[in-house]
Motif scaffolding. Sequence first.
Motif, PDB file in Angstrom:
ATOM      1  N   THR A  29       0.843  -1.198   0.000  1.00  0.00           N
ATOM      2  CA  THR A  29       0.000   0.000   0.000  1.00  0.00           C
ATOM      3  C   THR A  29       0.875   1.242   0.000  1.00  0.00           C
ATOM      4  OG1 THR A  29      -1.733  -1.153   1.237  1.00  0.00           O
ATOM      5  CG2 THR A  29      -1.805   1.256   1.248  1.00  0.00           C
ATOM      6  N   VAL A  30       1.945   1.202   0.794  1.00  0.00           N
ATOM      7  CA  VAL A  30       2.854   2.344   0.874  1.00  0.00           C
ATOM      8  C   VAL A  30       3.626   2.519  -0.427  1.00  0.00           C
ATOM      9  CG1 VAL A  30       4.874   3.277   2.060  1.00  0.00           C
ATOM     10  CG2 VAL A  30       3.050   2.169   3.377  1.00  0.00           C
ATOM     11  N   ALA A  31       4.247   1.441  -0.904  1.00  0.00           N
ATOM     12  CA  ALA A  31       5.064   1.544  -2.117  1.00  0.00           C
ATOM     13  C   ALA A  31       4.232   1.975  -3.320  1.00  0.00           C
ATOM     14  CB  ALA A  31       5.740   0.205  -2.401  1.00  0.00           C
ATOM     15  N   PHE A  32       3.044   1.393  -3.463  1.00  0.00           N
ATOM     16  CA  PHE A  32       2.196   1.747  -4.595  1.00  0.00           C
ATOM     17  C   PHE A  32       1.772   3.206  -4.517  1.00  0.00           C
ATOM     18  CE2 PHE A  32      -2.005   1.729  -6.787  1.00  0.00           C
ATOM     19  CZ  PHE A  32      -1.543   1.402  -8.053  1.00  0.00           C
ATOM     20  N   SER A  33       1.477   3.683  -3.312  1.00  0.00           N
ATOM     21  CA  SER A  33       1.027   5.064  -3.134  1.00  0.00           C
ATOM     22  C   SER A  33       2.122   6.070  -3.449  1.00  0.00           C
ATOM     23  CB  SER A  33       0.541   5.274  -1.695  1.00  0.00           C
ATOM     24  OG  SER A  33      -0.512   4.394  -1.385  1.00  0.00           O
ATOM     25  N   ILE A  34       3.371   5.648  -3.323  1.00  0.00           N
ATOM     26  CA  ILE A  34       4.498   6.533  -3.636  1.00  0.00           C
ATOM     27  C   ILE A  34       4.920   6.386  -5.095  1.00  0.00           C
ATOM     28  CG2 ILE A  34       6.940   6.987  -3.151  1.00  0.00           C
ATOM     29  CD1 ILE A  34       6.375   6.243  -0.237  1.00  0.00           C
ATOM     30  N   ASP A  35       5.149   5.149  -5.517  1.00  0.00           N
ATOM     31  CA  ASP A  35       5.765   4.917  -6.820  1.00  0.00           C
ATOM     32  C   ASP A  35       4.826   5.179  -7.996  1.00  0.00           C
ATOM     33  OD1 ASP A  35       8.155   4.138  -5.592  1.00  0.00           O
ATOM     34  OD2 ASP A  35       7.407   2.113  -5.292  1.00  0.00           O
ATOM     35  N   ALA A  36       3.523   4.951  -7.810  1.00  0.00           N
ATOM     36  CA  ALA A  36       2.595   5.199  -8.910  1.00  0.00           C
ATOM     37  C   ALA A  36       2.468   6.688  -9.215  1.00  0.00           C
ATOM     38  CB  ALA A  36       1.211   4.619  -8.575  1.00  0.00           C
ATOM     39  N   VAL A  37       2.819   7.541  -8.231  1.00  0.00           N
ATOM     40  CA  VAL A  37       2.721   8.996  -8.420  1.00  0.00           C
ATOM     41  C   VAL A  37       3.958   9.561  -9.111  1.00  0.00           C
ATOM     42  CG1 VAL A  37       2.660  11.178  -7.123  1.00  0.00           C
ATOM     43  CG2 VAL A  37       1.107   9.348  -6.513  1.00  0.00           C
ATOM     44  N   LEU A  38       5.068   8.822  -9.084  1.00  0.00           N
ATOM     45  CA  LEU A  38       6.318   9.371  -9.637  1.00  0.00           C
ATOM     46  C   LEU A  38       6.168   9.899 -11.062  1.00  0.00           C
ATOM     47  CD1 LEU A  38       8.977   6.816  -8.301  1.00  0.00           C
ATOM     48  CD2 LEU A  38       8.556   9.143  -7.507  1.00  0.00           C
ATOM     49  N   PRO A  39       5.534   9.162 -11.990  1.00  0.00           N
ATOM     50  CA  PRO A  39       5.409   9.704 -13.352  1.00  0.00           C
ATOM     51  C   PRO A  39       4.497  10.927 -13.437  1.00  0.00           C
ATOM     52  CG  PRO A  39       5.037   7.314 -13.331  1.00  0.00           C
ATOM     53  CD  PRO A  39       4.997   7.782 -11.916  1.00  0.00           C
ATOM     54  N   ALA A  40       3.729  11.186 -12.375  1.00  0.00           N
ATOM     55  CA  ALA A  40       2.778  12.298 -12.404  1.00  0.00           C
ATOM     56  C   ALA A  40       3.367  13.596 -11.875  1.00  0.00           C
ATOM     57  CB  ALA A  40       1.527  11.939 -11.581  1.00  0.00           C
ATOM     58  N   LEU A  41       4.559  13.562 -11.293  1.00  0.00           N
ATOM     59  CA  LEU A  41       5.086  14.761 -10.642  1.00  0.00           C
ATOM     60  C   LEU A  41       5.228  15.922 -11.623  1.00  0.00           C
ATOM     61  CD1 LEU A  41       7.797  13.360  -8.186  1.00  0.00           C
ATOM     62  CD2 LEU A  41       5.452  14.079  -7.700  1.00  0.00           C
ATOM     63  N   GLY A  42       5.685  15.636 -12.841  1.00  0.00           N
ATOM     64  CA  GLY A  42       5.818  16.712 -13.825  1.00  0.00           C
ATOM     65  C   GLY A  42       4.485  17.346 -14.167  1.00  0.00           C
ATOM     66  N   ASP A  43       3.447  16.519 -14.372  1.00  0.00           N
ATOM     67  CA  ASP A  43       2.124  17.059 -14.695  1.00  0.00           C
ATOM     68  C   ASP A  43       1.526  17.823 -13.521  1.00  0.00           C
ATOM     69  OD1 ASP A  43       2.324  15.896 -17.168  1.00  0.00           O
ATOM     70  OD2 ASP A  43       1.139  14.125 -16.648  1.00  0.00           O
ATOM     71  N   ILE A  44       1.742  17.312 -12.312  1.00  0.00           N
ATOM     72  CA  ILE A  44       1.238  18.011 -11.121  1.00  0.00           C
ATOM     73  C   ILE A  44       1.931  19.348 -10.968  1.00  0.00           C
ATOM     74  CG2 ILE A  44       1.166  17.937  -8.599  1.00  0.00           C
ATOM     75  CD1 ILE A  44       0.793  14.897  -8.824  1.00  0.00           C
ATOM     76  N   ALA A  45       3.250  19.375 -11.175  1.00  0.00           N
ATOM     77  CA  ALA A  45       3.988  20.638 -11.079  1.00  0.00           C
ATOM     78  C   ALA A  45       3.512  21.634 -12.130  1.00  0.00           C
ATOM     79  CB  ALA A  45       5.485  20.369 -11.232  1.00  0.00           C
ATOM     80  N   GLU A  46       3.299  21.164 -13.352  1.00  0.00           N
ATOM     81  CA  GLU A  46       2.848  22.049 -14.430  1.00  0.00           C
ATOM     82  C   GLU A  46       1.470  22.635 -14.144  1.00  0.00           C
ATOM     83  OE1 GLU A  46       2.036  21.841 -19.274  1.00  0.00           O
ATOM     84  OE2 GLU A  46       3.039  20.193 -18.220  1.00  0.00           O
ATOM     85  N   GLU A  47       0.592  21.828 -13.541  1.00  0.00           N
ATOM     86  CA  GLU A  47      -0.764  22.300 -13.281  1.00  0.00           C
ATOM     87  C   GLU A  47      -0.880  23.118 -11.998  1.00  0.00           C
ATOM     88  OE1 GLU A  47      -5.151  20.357 -12.234  1.00  0.00           O
ATOM     89  OE2 GLU A  47      -3.762  19.260 -13.525  1.00  0.00           O
ATOM     90  N   MET A  48      -0.142  22.729 -10.951  1.00  0.00           N
ATOM     91  CA  MET A  48      -0.403  23.305  -9.630  1.00  0.00           C
ATOM     92  C   MET A  48       0.737  24.152  -9.075  1.00  0.00           C
ATOM     93  SD  MET A  48      -2.517  20.346  -7.636  1.00  0.00           S
ATOM     94  CE  MET A  48      -4.223  20.016  -8.106  1.00  0.00           C
ATOM     95  N   SER A  49       1.960  24.021  -9.573  1.00  0.00           N
ATOM     96  CA  SER A  49       3.062  24.870  -9.084  1.00  0.00           C
ATOM     97  C   SER A  49       4.035  25.149 -10.220  1.00  0.00           C
ATOM     98  CB  SER A  49       3.783  24.197  -7.917  1.00  0.00           C
ATOM     99  OG  SER A  49       4.316  22.948  -8.302  1.00  0.00           O
ATOM    100  N   PRO A  50       3.557  25.777 -11.312  1.00  0.00           N
ATOM    101  CA  PRO A  50       4.433  25.988 -12.478  1.00  0.00           C
ATOM    102  C   PRO A  50       5.632  26.884 -12.186  1.00  0.00           C
ATOM    103  CG  PRO A  50       2.380  27.220 -12.682  1.00  0.00           C
ATOM    104  CD  PRO A  50       2.211  26.326 -11.523  1.00  0.00           C
ATOM    105  N   ASP A  51       5.499  27.780 -11.201  1.00  0.00           N
ATOM    106  CA  ASP A  51       6.607  28.683 -10.892  1.00  0.00           C
ATOM    107  C   ASP A  51       7.621  28.063  -9.938  1.00  0.00           C
ATOM    108  OD1 ASP A  51       5.425  30.665 -12.463  1.00  0.00           O
ATOM    109  OD2 ASP A  51       4.229  31.409 -10.777  1.00  0.00           O
ATOM    110  N   ALA A  52       7.267  26.960  -9.305  1.00  0.00           N
ATOM    111  CA  ALA A  52       8.170  26.285  -8.362  1.00  0.00           C
ATOM    112  C   ALA A  52       8.006  24.773  -8.511  1.00  0.00           C
ATOM    113  CB  ALA A  52       7.885  26.727  -6.930  1.00  0.00           C
TER     114      ALA A  52
END
Length: 399
Positions: A29-52
Motif C-alpha cells: 500500500t505504501v510503495a504503490f502510493s508513492i511509486d505510482a505517483v512518480l510519473p505524475a510529478l511533472g504534470d502536477i507541477a505544471e498544473e499546480m506549481s508551475p513557478d516552483a
Amino acid sequence: MATAAAAGRAAPGPGQIEFIALMAMLAATVAFSIDAVLPALGDIAEEMSPDAPNLAQFVLTAFVLGMGAGTFLAGPLSDAIGRRPTVALGAALYCAGAGWGFFAQTLEGLLLARLIQGIGAAGPRVTMLAIVRDRHSGPEMARIMSFVMTVFALVPAVAPLLGAGIIAVTGWRGVFGAFLVFSAISVGWLWLRLPESLPPPRRRPIRPALLMAALRETLSNPRVRRAIIVQMLAFAALFATLSSLPYVFEEPYGRGASLALWFAALAVLSAGGSLLNARLVGRLPLGWIVTGTMAVLAVLSFLAAALASAGALPFPAFWLWGVSVFFMAGLVMGNVNTIALEPLPHVAGLATSVVASLATVGAVALAAPVGLLYDGTPVPLTLGVGAMAGAGAWLARRL
C-alpha cells in the motif's frame, strides 16, 4: 511454524506462500502510493506549481509524513481492537484521502489529501508487521520478512509503469482512482482469508497509563533505540532517492520520458537484496548484515558523488548506484524491524508504532532537505545518501 489461534475458534488460515503474498500486499500500500505517483510529478507541477516545480515532490513528502504520524495511532489501536479491524479503518481513511486527491484543485489541497492518505496507510503498514510478529519470532520472522520484502520490491517495478499508463489515458488524477481499487482488493483479501491473530485475551485497552508504560518499555531498551535510528537513516536514504530520481533522470540525463521503464528495471534487480537476505539470515548475525550493507552503500555513494562532481558519472553508473540504494533496503529494513521488535512481543502493536513512526518522521526530516538541495546534478543526492548510510553503518555495529 508458530501460529496464533484465532479469537475463540479454530479457523483455517492461508498457507505460508499466501500469507507472505498477503502481507506483501498490505505493505505494498505504501510503495504503490508513492511509486505510482512518480510519473505524475511533472504534470502536477505544471498544473499546480508551475513557478516552483520542485514543490511537487512534497506530494511524496506529505504522504510519508502522514504515514509516520498515523503509526502512533495504528499500533495501539490494533492492540486494543485487533489487527483486522485496524486494517479496515486505516483503509477507509486512505480511500477518503484518495477521493479528496482526485478532486483537489490546489497544491495545498492535494498535499492535505496525501497527508490523510498517509495516515490511513499506516493501518495496513503497521498492522502487517504486528501480524507477522504475532505468528513468528527471531530468525523465522526475519526470513518471513525477507520474502515479504522480495514480493514488496516488485511493486516499484510495476507501479510507475501502471501509473504512466493510467496518466496517458485519464491524466494524473486517474492514479488516485487506482489507489481506491488497490486498497479494496488488499482489504477484501485479508478479511476473507486471514483469521484474527490477536485474540481478545491478549488485547490491551487504550489507556494512557498502559500506553505510557509500553512506550517507556520500548524506548528504554538501548538496542531498540539504536534500531530505530538505523531504520530512520536507511529509510531517509531510500526516500531521498525516490524524491530526487525523477528530477535527476530528466535534467542531467534526459531520461524523463523513460523513467517508468528504468525504474522498473531498477526495482527488479534490487529485489535480489531481499532474496540474498533470506539466505543470509540464520547464518550471520542480523547486525552484521545491516552494518556491512550500509557501509558498502556509503562507499558507493561517496564514490558516485566524487565522479558526479567531476562530471564523470554517466547514466548507467548512476542507475546502478540507484540499484544499490534499493538493494540496501532489502538487506536492512526487515532485519532492523526484527531486531527492534524481538524483545517486545507482549506490546508488538505499540512497539511497531513507536519504531515505525519515529523512523518515518525522522526520515522525512532528513530526506526533504536533500530533495530541496537538488541543483541539476546527482551530487546533493549521492552525498546525502552517503552521509546517511555511513552514519547508519556506524550505529549498526552495536545492534
